[in-house]
Structures are given as structure tokens and as C-alpha cells.
Write a protein that holds these residues in place. Structure first.
Motif, short mmCIF file in Angstrom:
data_model
loop_
_atom_site.label_atom_id
_atom_site.label_comp_id
_atom_site.label_asym_id
_atom_site.label_seq_id
_atom_site.Cartn_x
_atom_site.Cartn_y
_atom_site.Cartn_z
N TRP A 5 3.15 8.90 0.51
CA TRP A 5 1.20 8.86 0.44
C TRP A 5 0.94 10.22 1.12
N ALA A 6 -0.31 10.46 -0.25
CA ALA A 6 -1.07 11.21 0.72
C ALA A 6 -2.76 10.38 1.15
N ASP A 7 -2.79 11.23 2.29
CA ASP A 7 -4.06 9.73 3.57
C ASP A 7 -5.03 9.25 1.92
#
Length: 114
Positions: A5-7
Motif C-alpha cells: 500500500w501507498a501511504d
């Protein structure tokens, strides 16, 4: 939770899992609007109203003045995506807004756009 996941999307997964747990619901959803604000919801089932978790989160965004979506996450133990959820994300988010289907542990099952 899955490491891919991206932040910003990881935050959506966390919010969707938290609202699901807090409400004791089968599903939880979170969306990020066009300004970066986030909204989380669970399904609403009343005698006169029934909306999915994704639909409820989108309603919250619209009611708060959002003009579009950047992304949506649905946390569910169910395999497969409901077309109504895809449709509302596509309609309000446009063809580039992803809807991520995530299991209850936070692991991505599938992402769809447009």
C-alpha cells in the motif's frame, strides 16, 4: 496489513478496518475525496433505507462538499465486488479512481478502475 500500500491508501485500509470493527459490521469502506479528506462507513440497513458501506462513505463525501474521489477501499470477508459499489466510485471518482477490494486482514484482493 499488506505491504504494497501507498501511504494514502494504507490510511484508507486502516480506516475501513477500524470502522468495520467499531460497528461490528460485516464490511467497512473508506474513501478519499478530491481534496484528500477521508470518510469511513459501514452498511446502513433500515426499513426505509439500505446502502452499502461504499455508498455510505460516498454519501458522506458528497454531503461534505467533495467534488470527486481519488480512491476507495472496501474491507469485506466476501469474495467479489458488487457492481453498485463499482458504479458509485466510477460515477463520482471518474475512470481513474480505483476501488480496492481488501480482505479483513488488510490484504489486497483486487483493484478496479473505471
Amino acid at each position: 496489513m499488506s505491504a504494497e500500500w501507498a501511504d494514502e491508501d494504507a490510511k484508507l485500509v486502516t480506516l475501513a478496518r477500524a470502522v468495520r470493527a467499531r460497528n461490528g459490521a460485516v464490511e467497512g469502506a473508506a474513501v478519499r475525496d478530491d481534496t484528500g479528506r477521508t470518510y469511513a462507513a459501514t452498511p446502513v440497513v433500515l426499513p426505509s433505507l439500505a446502502v452499502s458501506a461504499v455508498q455510505a462513505a460516498v454519501v458522506m463525501a458528497v454531503a461534505s462538499g467533495a467534488r470527486g474521489l481519488e480512491a476507495a477501499v472496501l474491507v469485506t470477508p466476501v469474495d467479489g465486488m458488487v457492481e453498485d459499489d463499482r458504479a458509485v466510485v466510477r460515477e463520482f471518482g471518474g475512470p481513474a479512481a480505483p476501488l480496492h477490494l481488501v480482505d479483513t486482514e488488510g490484504v489486497l484482493r483486487v483493484s478496479v478502475t473505471g
